[in-house]
Design a protein around this motif. Structure first.
Motif, PDB file in Angstrom:
ATOM      1  N   ALA A   1     -73.848  15.497  95.479  1.00  0.00           N
ATOM      2  CA  ALA A   1     -74.194  14.265  95.606  1.00  0.00           C
ATOM      3  C   ALA A   1     -75.240  13.782  94.289  1.00  0.00           C
ATOM      4  N   GLY A   2     -75.982  14.703  94.161  1.00  0.00           N
ATOM      5  CA  GLY A   2     -77.051  14.399  93.095  1.00  0.00           C
ATOM      6  C   GLY A   2     -76.737  14.759  91.643  1.00  0.00           C
ATOM      7  N   ALA A   3     -75.906  15.364  91.404  1.00  0.00           N
ATOM      8  CA  ALA A   3     -75.216  15.571  90.131  1.00  0.00           C
ATOM      9  C   ALA A   3     -74.708  14.591  89.495  1.00  0.00           C
ATOM     10  N   THR A   4     -75.008  13.690  88.459  1.00  0.00           N
ATOM     11  CA  THR A   4     -74.367  12.367  88.130  1.00  0.00           C
ATOM     12  C   THR A   4     -74.267  12.712  86.495  1.00  0.00           C
ATOM     13  N   PRO A   5     -73.421  11.927  85.916  1.00  0.00           N
ATOM     14  CA  PRO A   5     -73.214  11.930  84.374  1.00  0.00           C
ATOM     15  C   PRO A   5     -74.639  11.549  83.584  1.00  0.00           C
ATOM     16  N   ARG A   6     -74.882  12.168  82.559  1.00  0.00           N
ATOM     17  CA  ARG A   6     -76.000  11.878  81.657  1.00  0.00           C
ATOM     18  C   ARG A   6     -75.862  11.648  80.247  1.00  0.00           C
ATOM     19  N   LEU A   7     -76.568  10.394  79.889  1.00  0.00           N
ATOM     20  CA  LEU A   7     -76.233   9.940  78.462  1.00  0.00           C
ATOM     21  C   LEU A   7     -77.302  10.485  77.614  1.00  0.00           C
ATOM     22  N   PHE A   8     -76.818  11.161  76.351  1.00  0.00           N
ATOM     23  CA  PHE A   8     -77.890  11.609  75.328  1.00  0.00           C
ATOM     24  C   PHE A   8     -77.330  10.773  73.831  1.00  0.00           C
ATOM     25  N   ARG A   9     -78.538  10.285  73.162  1.00  0.00           N
ATOM     26  CA  ARG A   9     -78.335   9.825  72.081  1.00  0.00           C
ATOM     27  C   ARG A   9     -78.872  10.448  71.109  1.00  0.00           C
TER      28      ARG A   9
ATOM     29  N   CYS B   1     -72.539  13.698  79.397  1.00  0.00           N
ATOM     30  CA  CYS B   1     -72.466  15.237  80.052  1.00  0.00           C
ATOM     31  C   CYS B   1     -72.115  14.846  81.401  1.00  0.00           C
ATOM     32  N   VAL B   2     -70.748  15.301  81.907  1.00  0.00           N
ATOM     33  CA  VAL B   2     -70.241  14.889  83.231  1.00  0.00           C
ATOM     34  C   VAL B   2     -70.227  16.076  83.878  1.00  0.00           C
ATOM     35  N   PRO B   3     -70.800  16.318  85.189  1.00  0.00           N
ATOM     36  CA  PRO B   3     -70.928  17.434  86.054  1.00  0.00           C
ATOM     37  C   PRO B   3     -69.357  17.560  86.770  1.00  0.00           C
ATOM     38  N   LEU B   4     -68.691  18.679  86.884  1.00  0.00           N
ATOM     39  CA  LEU B   4     -67.487  18.739  87.445  1.00  0.00           C
ATOM     40  C   LEU B   4     -67.866  19.178  88.873  1.00  0.00           C
ATOM     41  N   VAL B   5     -67.917  18.413  89.931  1.00  0.00           N
ATOM     42  CA  VAL B   5     -68.299  18.539  91.329  1.00  0.00           C
ATOM     43  C   VAL B   5     -66.920  18.763  92.322  1.00  0.00           C
ATOM     44  N   SER B   6     -67.215  19.388  93.199  1.00  0.00           N
ATOM     45  CA  SER B   6     -66.475  19.444  94.401  1.00  0.00           C
ATOM     46  C   SER B   6     -67.053  19.981  95.571  1.00  0.00           C
ATOM     47  N   ARG B   7     -67.008  19.354  96.620  1.00  0.00           N
ATOM     48  CA  ARG B   7     -67.647  19.787  97.997  1.00  0.00           C
ATOM     49  C   ARG B   7     -69.012  20.132  97.738  1.00  0.00           C
ATOM     50  N   ASP B   8     -69.895  19.429  96.934  1.00  0.00           N
ATOM     51  CA  ASP B   8     -71.408  19.455  96.888  1.00  0.00           C
ATOM     52  C   ASP B   8     -71.517  20.842  96.145  1.00  0.00           C
TER      53      ASP B   8
ATOM     54  N   VAL C   1     -71.378  22.313  91.984  1.00  0.00           N
ATOM     55  CA  VAL C   1     -71.169  22.001  90.447  1.00  0.00           C
ATOM     56  C   VAL C   1     -70.398  23.244  90.101  1.00  0.00           C
ATOM     57  N   LEU C   2     -69.119  23.092  89.732  1.00  0.00           N
ATOM     58  CA  LEU C   2     -68.246  24.055  89.286  1.00  0.00           C
ATOM     59  C   LEU C   2     -68.375  24.376  87.669  1.00  0.00           C
ATOM     60  N   GLY C   3     -68.709  23.177  86.950  1.00  0.00           N
ATOM     61  CA  GLY C   3     -68.510  23.346  85.573  1.00  0.00           C
ATOM     62  C   GLY C   3     -69.267  22.092  84.956  1.00  0.00           C
ATOM     63  N   PHE C   4     -69.021  21.817  83.521  1.00  0.00           N
ATOM     64  CA  PHE C   4     -69.698  20.734  83.118  1.00  0.00           C
ATOM     65  C   PHE C   4     -68.541  20.120  81.977  1.00  0.00           C
ATOM     66  N   LEU C   5     -68.792  18.993  81.496  1.00  0.00           N
ATOM     67  CA  LEU C   5     -67.709  18.229  80.602  1.00  0.00           C
ATOM     68  C   LEU C   5     -68.377  17.631  79.628  1.00  0.00           C
ATOM     69  N   GLU C   6     -68.571  17.775  78.234  1.00  0.00           N
ATOM     70  CA  GLU C   6     -69.357  16.731  77.445  1.00  0.00           C
ATOM     71  C   GLU C   6     -68.509  15.978  76.610  1.00  0.00           C
ATOM     72  N   LEU C   7     -68.667  14.684  76.308  1.00  0.00           N
ATOM     73  CA  LEU C   7     -67.903  14.002  75.426  1.00  0.00           C
ATOM     74  C   LEU C   7     -68.608  13.525  74.210  1.00  0.00           C
ATOM     75  N   VAL C   8     -68.442  13.470  72.720  1.00  0.00           N
ATOM     76  CA  VAL C   8     -69.248  13.401  71.973  1.00  0.00           C
ATOM     77  C   VAL C   8     -68.556  12.114  71.282  1.00  0.00           C
ATOM     78  N   HIS C   9     -69.336  10.982  70.867  1.00  0.00           N
ATOM     79  CA  HIS C   9     -68.965   9.803  70.443  1.00  0.00           C
ATOM     80  C   HIS C   9     -69.885   9.360  69.315  1.00  0.00           C
ATOM     81  N   PRO C  10     -69.291   8.450  68.635  1.00  0.00           N
ATOM     82  CA  PRO C  10     -70.153   7.708  67.354  1.00  0.00           C
ATOM     83  C   PRO C  10     -71.398   7.040  68.213  1.00  0.00           C
ATOM     84  N   PRO C  11     -72.457   6.907  67.426  1.00  0.00           N
ATOM     85  CA  PRO C  11     -73.644   6.353  67.950  1.00  0.00           C
ATOM     86  C   PRO C  11     -73.434   4.873  68.642  1.00  0.00           C
TER      87      PRO C  11
END
Length: 739
Positions: A302-310, A318-325, A327-337
């Motif tokens: 419930a407390g693990a939420t996506p975080r934005l980095f600049r 950075c997106v946490p991969l959550v299931s039943r409270d 955190v099984l892993g993370f996924l990060e997407l890189v974009h232009p500024p």
């Protein structure tokens, strides 16, 4: 052209046209009602003034034509004409005839056709604005549009006449024009206010609708993205393949430069997949040093939420991969500024995507664990199966090694298991599935001692009984052992059976032998006691025959005495032979030769051919010799053949056969006589039992046969059915050395 306008422009034009139409319509309607109101108000003021003067100066008789006092009318109407803008006054009687007018030519004329006058004569005040003139009113042409006021005159509640006043409309129209301008200005102001208010409301609604549409489009886009991700992650249950497919799909949907995915392992996280322009290992170290993974893992699902980095050259989420409270892993997407603001708006969508991937990832991990567990389980099952199969084979080997019959039956008396001995004994049909009472008793119904099996084992002990199969004659010694379930009820019975048929027969033979031994001693003693006086009788009869002449009448009686005495001597000899068995003189002899010798002896004493009896020989060549007493064995064959001869009084066939059967030399002597029933077969070898009582049979011949064969350690039995003849089978042991 209108088709190219947007909805806001279309609404502005159409609403403006509608407001203009509304303002024009409202101004026209209000002007009309204002005119009528002002006209009636002006008429009401004039009417009140005229009524006041008429009531003060005139009476009912003044409204009758001709007028009684024209001077009084003239004075009254001069007062009325003193009102500003009054240009003419007339008086009418109740029939609409002018009784006084400013123009004398109108007096006596009828104007009842005027609508206003008609209303006044009905007691109603009427005001009309008119510009048209009748020919009689041409003198008023110079005044333009006039206000005509028709006033009923009522006295004591009765209508006595009417007065009309013609008033100039110049002032009225000036006031009306000012009032109309005011109405039109107010209508225009109201229209403008309404248009501005309505347009403002619509504009706010339009802006709200635009925001809602944008939100719906964004939501639809997010749902489409979620569906696309869900469809992608549902293609595989392999963890690595699932993460790779999910990462590439999310990078494609988000329009990112690249991305990477990390999976929890050994208390930390490792890079599991990457795509596009991204240094996954460096980003993993950076996020780990910032404590992102630790904070998210400790916060739970419930407390693990996506975080934005600049950064100056990039931005990422950075997106946490959550299931039943968890955190099984993370996924990060890189974009232009420049995408930071857009990513911030999409954090909730990315959180949902992370949750969906997390659920699929947990399913894949569970599937992986399940596969590993399944492999272990299959290996364990195979090992246990081999052990069970080995144990079963060992138990079956022990089960089948028992030479006695063992079966297991259920409480419906059906056999559910049987050993090899049971299958061999009760074959060739399968034993399993058959009823135990059919096997042991040859009956269709359960036997009484088995029908209450559960009650038989009330003390949880075994039971024993003896059964005889009515169809085969086999005798079984049966032991029953109950098998109990967890509740203590009997669910099956183990039946252990020994075939005791031969044992029973041997017991019967021993009993019979004991009887015969006792009987033999008695018979021997009796034979000795009879034989001594019988010898004297025969000797004296023979001596008497020698002294009697052949023609003497007593000679025949003496010959009868001698013949009867010899027959008694023969019977006594048989009794002595039966009671005192002769000693053996055993030799290896050819059984076929013994049969031929018996036939030659038989032909010398009792010719078979004369009785129309045919002898058929079916000897097997090359038979091994048997060790027998020649005289006794010839007596065995002789007695059986003699019984066959006596049975076939009208002729027939005697078949003699020899063969080697199961290590025994078997001699078969068969006749085509009348045969015997079951009762006769049961007692045929018993002493003194005979079926030839009427012809003088003693019942000792076959008993002697059985005794001799038994002393040679052989077997003899008879097979017969009424009307089918009789077969005697003799089996003698073969010398192994001779074979």
């Amino acid at each position: 052209m209108i088709g190219r306008l947007n909805i806001m422009q279309k609404f502005s034009i159409l609403s403006l046209l509608w407001v203009v139409f509304f303002v024009v319509l409202a101004g026209a309607v209000l002007s009309h009602y204002l005119e009528r109101n002002m006209l009636e108000r002006d008429g009401a003021i004039t009417t009140d003034f005229v009524r006041f003067i008429v009531r003060q100066r005139l009476s009912a008789r003044d409204f009758h034509y001709p007028v009684p006092s024209e001077e009084r009318f003239s004075g009254v109407f001069r007062e009325i004409e003193s009102i500003p803008e009054i240009v003419d006054v007339r008086a009418y009687d109740t029939e609409g005839i002018v009784v006084w007018a400013g123009l004398d030519a109108l007096v006596g004329r009828s104007f009842k056709r005027k609508r206003g006058l008609e209303r006044a004569l009905r007691g109603e005040m009427a005001v009309e604005l008119t510009a048209r003139r009748d020919r009689d009113e041409s003198y008023l042409e110079g005044h333009g549009t006039l206000v005509e006021i028709f006033i009923p005159v009522i006295e004591n509640g009765e209508l006595v006449g009417a007065v009309s006043a013609y008033k100039s409309s110049a002032t009225f129209f000036r006031n009306l024009e000012r009032a109309r301008r005011t109405v039109w200005l107010m209508s225009a102001a109201g229209g403008v206010l309404f248009y501005v208010s309505f347009f403002s409301l619509f504009y706010r609604s339009y802006r709200l609708q635009r925001r809602m549409d944008e939100g719906l489009r964004r939501l639809n886009s997010e749902l489409s993205a979620l569906n696309a991700v869900a469809a992608t992650v549902s293609r595989s249950l392999d963890v690595e393949e699932l993460l790779d497919l999910a990462l590439r799909k999310v990078v494609e949907l988000a329009g990112a430069r690249g991305g990477w995915a990390a999976l929890g392992a050994d208390g930390g996280f490792v890079v599991a997949s990457s795509a596009g322009e991204v240094d996954a290992a460096a980003r993993l170290r950076a996020l780990s040093s910032e404590g992102v993974f630790t904070a998210a893992a400790s916060a739970g699902g419930a407390g693990a939420t996506p975080r934005l980095f600049r950064d100056s050259s990039w931005c990422s989420v950075c997106v946490p991969l959550v299931s039943r409270d968890r955190v099984l892993g993370f996924l990060e997407l890189v974009h232009p500024p420049g995408r930071a603001a857009d990513l911030e708006r999409r954090l909730s969508m990315l959180a949902s995507i992370g949750g969906r991937i997390g659920v699929a990832l947990e399913n894949a991990l569970l599937y992986k664990d399940l596969k590993e567990f399944n492999v272990v389980l299959e290996r364990t099952v195979e090992e246990r199966t081999r052990e069970l199969r080995r144990s079963r084979d060992e138990i079956k080997a022990v089960f089948d090694a028992v030479t006695d019959i063992i079966i297991v039956r259920d409480m419906e008396c059906s056999v559910v298991m049987a050993n090899r001995a049971a299958a061999t004994h009760f074959g060739p049909e399968p034993v399993v599935g058959r009823k135990c009472h059919a096997l042991f008793k040859g009956e269709d119904r359960p036997c009484a001692e088995c029908a209450a099996s559960a009650r038989l084992f009330y003390d949880r002990g075994a039971r024993s009984l003896e059964l005889t199969n009515a169809a085969t004659g086999e005798v079984y010694s049966l032991s029953l052992f109950p098998v109990f379930d967890d509740t203590g009820a009997v669910r099956a019975v183990i039946e252990y059976a020994k075939v005791v048929t031969e044992q029973k027969r041997m017991e019967e033979k021993v009993i019979q032998l004991d009887k015969l031994t006792s009987l033999g001693g008695l018979v021997g003693e009796i034979a000795h006691q009879i034989n001594n006086p019988l010898v004297g009788v025969v000797n004296y009869a023979q001596m008497a025959l020698k002294q009697v002449e052949p023609e003497s009448p007593v000679r025949e009686e003496l010959e009868t005495i001698v013949r009867a005495g010899k027959e008694c001597r023969d019977i006594i000899k048989k009794l002595l032979d039966f009671s005192r068995p002769a000693s053996f003189d055993l030799h290896l002899l050819d059984c076929n030769a013994l049969l031929d010798e018996t036939l030659r002896m038989f032909e010398r004493q009792l010719s078979l051919a004369k009785r129309n009896i045919e002898v058929v020989k079916e000897y097997s060549p090359g038979l091994p010799p048997v060790r027998v007493d020649r005289t006794l064995m010839i007596q065995v064959f002789f007695n059986i053949i003699n019984n066959a001869r006596e049975a076939m009084g009208g002729g027939g066939t005697i078949r003699l056969a020899t063969a080697l059967v199961d290590g025994w030399l078997e001699v078969t002597i068969a006749d085509t006589g009348p045969g015997m029933d079951e009762e006769a077969l049961q007692y045929i070898f018993s002493p003194f039992y005979t079926t030839k009582r009427a012809s003088g049979g003693t019942g000792l011949g076959l008993s002697v046969v059985s005794n001799i064969v038994s002393r040679h350690k052989g077997k003899v039995w008879a097979e017969s059915r009424p009307g089918r003849g009789t077969v005697f089978r003799i089996r003698l042991p073969v010398e192994l050395e001779a074979c």
